[in-house]
Design an enzyme around this catalytic site. Structure first.
Site, short mmCIF file in Angstrom:
data_model
loop_
_atom_site.label_atom_id
_atom_site.label_comp_id
_atom_site.label_asym_id
_atom_site.label_seq_id
_atom_site.Cartn_x
_atom_site.Cartn_y
_atom_site.Cartn_z
CB SER A 174 4.17 1.32 -13.24
OG SER A 174 4.93 1.31 -12.05
CD GLU A 224 6.08 -1.65 -7.68
OE1 GLU A 224 6.78 -0.63 -7.58
OE2 GLU A 224 6.03 -2.54 -6.82
CE1 TYR A 236 -0.39 0.72 -9.98
CE2 TYR A 236 1.93 0.09 -9.94
CZ TYR A 236 0.93 0.98 -10.30
OH TYR A 236 1.27 2.12 -10.98
P1 NAP Z 1 -3.00 8.85 -8.27
O1 NAP Z 1 -2.64 10.18 -7.74
O2 NAP Z 1 -3.26 7.73 -7.35
O3 NAP Z 1 -4.29 9.06 -9.21
C1 NAP Z 1 -5.02 7.96 -9.69
C2 NAP Z 1 -6.28 8.47 -10.38
O4 NAP Z 1 -7.05 7.33 -10.79
C3 NAP Z 1 -7.20 9.32 -9.48
O5 NAP Z 1 -7.79 10.32 -10.25
C4 NAP Z 1 -8.26 8.30 -9.06
O6 NAP Z 1 -9.48 8.89 -8.70
C5 NAP Z 1 -8.40 7.52 -10.36
N1 NAP Z 1 -9.05 6.24 -10.19
C6 NAP Z 1 -8.80 5.26 -9.30
N2 NAP Z 1 -9.62 4.22 -9.48
C7 NAP Z 1 -10.44 4.56 -10.51
C8 NAP Z 1 -11.54 3.92 -11.16
N3 NAP Z 1 -11.98 2.71 -10.79
N4 NAP Z 1 -12.14 4.57 -12.19
C9 NAP Z 1 -11.74 5.79 -12.56
N5 NAP Z 1 -10.74 6.45 -11.97
C10 NAP Z 1 -10.10 5.84 -10.97
O7 NAP Z 1 -1.89 8.35 -9.30
P2 NAP Z 1 -0.74 9.20 -10.06
O8 NAP Z 1 0.46 9.23 -9.23
O9 NAP Z 1 -1.35 10.44 -10.59
O10 NAP Z 1 -0.42 8.21 -11.27
C11 NAP Z 1 -1.14 8.28 -12.51
C12 NAP Z 1 -1.04 6.94 -13.21
O11 NAP Z 1 0.34 6.65 -13.47
C13 NAP Z 1 -1.57 5.76 -12.43
O12 NAP Z 1 -2.13 4.85 -13.36
C14 NAP Z 1 -0.33 5.14 -11.80
O13 NAP Z 1 -0.54 3.77 -11.57
C15 NAP Z 1 0.69 5.40 -12.88
N6 NAP Z 1 2.07 5.56 -12.45
C16 NAP Z 1 2.39 6.45 -11.47
C17 NAP Z 1 3.70 6.64 -11.10
C18 NAP Z 1 4.08 7.62 -10.04
O14 NAP Z 1 5.23 7.53 -9.55
N7 NAP Z 1 3.24 8.57 -9.67
C19 NAP Z 1 4.72 5.91 -11.76
C20 NAP Z 1 4.36 5.03 -12.76
C21 NAP Z 1 3.03 4.87 -13.12
P3 NAP Z 1 -9.76 9.41 -7.18
O15 NAP Z 1 -9.11 10.77 -7.10
O16 NAP Z 1 -11.22 9.44 -7.11
O17 NAP Z 1 -9.10 8.43 -6.26
O1 G4F Z 2 5.97 5.61 -2.21
P1 G4F Z 2 5.67 4.19 -2.44
O2 G4F Z 2 4.39 3.65 -1.91
O3 G4F Z 2 5.79 3.97 -4.01
P2 G4F Z 2 5.98 2.64 -4.88
O4 G4F Z 2 5.55 1.43 -4.17
O5 G4F Z 2 7.37 2.66 -5.42
O6 G4F Z 2 4.92 2.89 -6.06
C1 G4F Z 2 4.82 4.15 -6.70
O7 G4F Z 2 5.70 4.18 -7.80
C2 G4F Z 2 5.40 3.22 -8.84
C3 G4F Z 2 6.48 3.39 -9.93
O8 G4F Z 2 7.55 2.53 -9.66
C4 G4F Z 2 4.01 3.52 -9.37
F1 G4F Z 2 3.72 2.68 -10.38
C5 G4F Z 2 3.00 3.37 -8.25
O9 G4F Z 2 1.70 3.70 -8.74
C6 G4F Z 2 3.37 4.34 -7.13
O10 G4F Z 2 3.19 5.65 -7.61
O11 G4F Z 2 6.84 3.29 -1.85
C7 G4F Z 2 8.19 3.49 -2.19
C8 G4F Z 2 9.07 2.63 -1.30
C9 G4F Z 2 8.60 1.18 -1.21
O12 G4F Z 2 9.70 0.33 -1.33
C10 G4F Z 2 8.00 1.05 0.16
O13 G4F Z 2 8.11 -0.24 0.74
O14 G4F Z 2 8.99 3.15 0.02
C11 G4F Z 2 8.83 2.08 0.92
N1 G4F Z 2 8.17 2.56 2.15
C12 G4F Z 2 8.75 2.57 3.38
N2 G4F Z 2 7.88 3.03 4.27
C13 G4F Z 2 6.92 3.03 2.26
C14 G4F Z 2 6.73 3.32 3.61
N3 G4F Z 2 5.96 3.22 1.34
C15 G4F Z 2 4.78 3.74 1.76
N4 G4F Z 2 3.80 3.98 0.85
N5 G4F Z 2 4.54 4.02 3.10
C16 G4F Z 2 5.49 3.83 4.04
O15 G4F Z 2 5.25 4.08 5.23
#
Ligand code: NAP
Ligand code: G4F
Length: 347
Positions: free
Chosen positions: A132, A134, A156
């Site tokens: 990520s 992050e 995380y």
């Molecule tokens: P998400 O919607 O939160 O999905 C996470 C998945 O992991 C869900 O299927 C969840 O199951 C499962 N999970 C959580 N805890 C688990 C456990 N203990 N054992 C097995 N499964 C578990 O995340 P996403 O946005 O699809 O992201 C996919 C991956 O990419 C994650 O690893 C995230 O950290 C990473 N990532 C995401 C982003 C982004 O912007 N979306 C960017 C960089 C990296 P449930 O449905 O049961 O909760």
């Molecule tokens: O949408 P966010 O929670 O995403 P964040 O923290 O960037 O993380 C996501 O992207 C990562 C990749 O860089 C992934 F690895 C991670 O799994 C996840 O998918 O927050 C985005 C920004 C943050 O700076 C947060 O402080 O939005 C700001 N924010 C402001 N108000 C908020 C809120 N975030 C959330 N979730 N909720 C709020 O009310």
């Protein structure tokens, strides 16, 4: 004997799990996915894929949890997949401060359990680790690439760095195909409703239909490189088809603040966000990643990957989807099937 490639996706019920399984199924893969047992059925996102592909054995779900290493290794032995995509994680950064041990166990030992299962497998299995942006920490306003320093700001991020390094170590030590996709934020109508983009578009849809009157957020100055999830799973697939396992950044190369997201979203329906949005300490983090901007030149040049949806396009897709969703809620509310909750979500 079928010639279809076989993939195992952990986290198939999540946002990326939906888009990736759809993509692989369309490419004729047999897809296995892990599902956690929960008190409510948690397959909503992939239900349409289940109804289309499960009857002919193309999509198969298994109960598993990343914390249960024996279930993972027996699954890997049973399925003998060609490719494993490790998408499972407690992926909410703010929640990782509240549940650091769980987040870390899943992100570190969970990922390592799969790598171990692959190490002891007779078959050469390719592995994708969901790293990520992050991990970079966003200390400076610079473009971040595969070579940029990793400065974790949350449990995380620290857990993702552990798995990222272990994938590199297993790659180099045991000659295994372990690839790291360092993905910047990617969103969609399937995005979890407590991430900021979806929280905004979900609330906006409800505001438009008169079933929500305000929206409480945290830091509006944070800046993110936001892309469309459908484009990013294409990148994951391309990384796994490349000759050698490497680390790859996927990003749009543009960054926008939460305020800008609000502005564009509310303007699509001629509303002024400042009349609806307030902030609360509740949504501020103990340590914030202020600014993320990615340099994905390597993936663009070598894998020929590029995003197809720009920032404004992404906001539009999400707003339109959530206005339609809210219309359904409004109808149920009108027929008294649900009671009004004036602010959504509560978490
Ligand atoms: P998400 O919607 O939160 O999905 C996470 C998945 O992991 C869900 O299927 C969840 O199951 C499962 N999970 C959580 N805890 C688990 C456990 N203990 N054992 C097995 N499964 C578990 O995340 P996403 O946005 O699809 O992201 C996919 C991956 O990419 C994650 O690893 C995230 O950290 C990473 N990532 C995401 C982003 C982004 O912007 N979306 C960017 C960089 C990296 P449930 O449905 O049961 O909760
Ligand atoms: O949408 P966010 O929670 O995403 P964040 O923290 O960037 O993380 C996501 O992207 C990562 C990749 O860089 C992934 F690895 C991670 O799994 C996840 O998918 O927050 C985005 C920004 C943050 O700076 C947060 O402080 O939005 C700001 N924010 C402001 N108000 C908020 C809120 N975030 C959330 N979730 N909720 C709020 O009310």
């Amino acid at each position: 004997m079928s010639n279809n490639k076989v993939a195992l996706i952990t986290g198939i019920t999540g946002q990326d799990g939906y888009y990736l399984s759809k993509l692989l199924l369309e490419k004729d893969y047999v897809v296995h996915g892990t599902v956690r047992r929960s008190s409510n059925i948690n397959t909503d996102r992939i239900d349409p894929l289940i109804s289309e592909y499960s009857s002919d054995g193309r999509l198969i779900l298994h109960y598993s949890d990343l914390l249960d290493s024996s279930s993972l290794s027996s699954l890997v032995n049973l399925i003998q997949p060609d490719e494993i995509y490790n998408l499972a994680a407690q992926s909410h950064v703010n929640v990782s401060f509240k549940n650091p041990i769980f987040t870390t166990q899943v992100g570190t030992l969970g990922a390592l359990s799969i790598m171990e299962a692959i190490r002891y497998s007779d078959k050469k299995i390719k592995f994708y680790q969901a790293s990520s942006s992050e991990m970079f920490g966003g200390e400076e306003k610079t473009m971040l690439s595969e070579e940029s320093p990793l400065i974790p700001k949350s449990p995380y991020a620290a857990s993702k760095i552990f798995a990222h390094h272990m994938a590199q170590i297993y790659r180099d030590s045991y000659d295994l195909f372990m690839t790291n996709g360092i993905l910047f934020n990617h969103e969609s109508p399937k995005r979890g409703e407590t991430f900021v983009t979806r929280k905004i578009t979900k609330a906006l849809g409800r505001i438009v239909h008169g079933i929500q009157s305000k929206l409480t957020l945290g830091n509006l100055e944070a800046s993110r490189d936001w892309g469309f999830a459908g484009d990013y799973v294409e990148g994951m697939y391309l990384m796994m088809q490349y000759d050698v396992p490497e680390d790859w950044v996927l990003a749009t190369g543009e960054t926008h603040t939460v305020k800008e997201f609000l502005d564009i979203a509310f303007k699509t329906v001629n509303l002024n966000w400042e009349e609806y949005v307030k902030t609360s300490e509740k949504y501020f983090r103990p340590n914030e990643v202020d600014y993320l901007l990615g340099d994905s030149s390597k993936a663009r040049e070598v894998l020929n990957w590029k995003p197809s949806v720009d920032f404004k396009g992404l906001v539009k897709i999400m707003v339109e989807h959530d206005i339609n969703e809210a219309k359904k809620d409004f109808t149920l509310l009108k027929d008294n099937l649900i009671s009004p909750t004036w602010e959504y979500p509560k978490l």
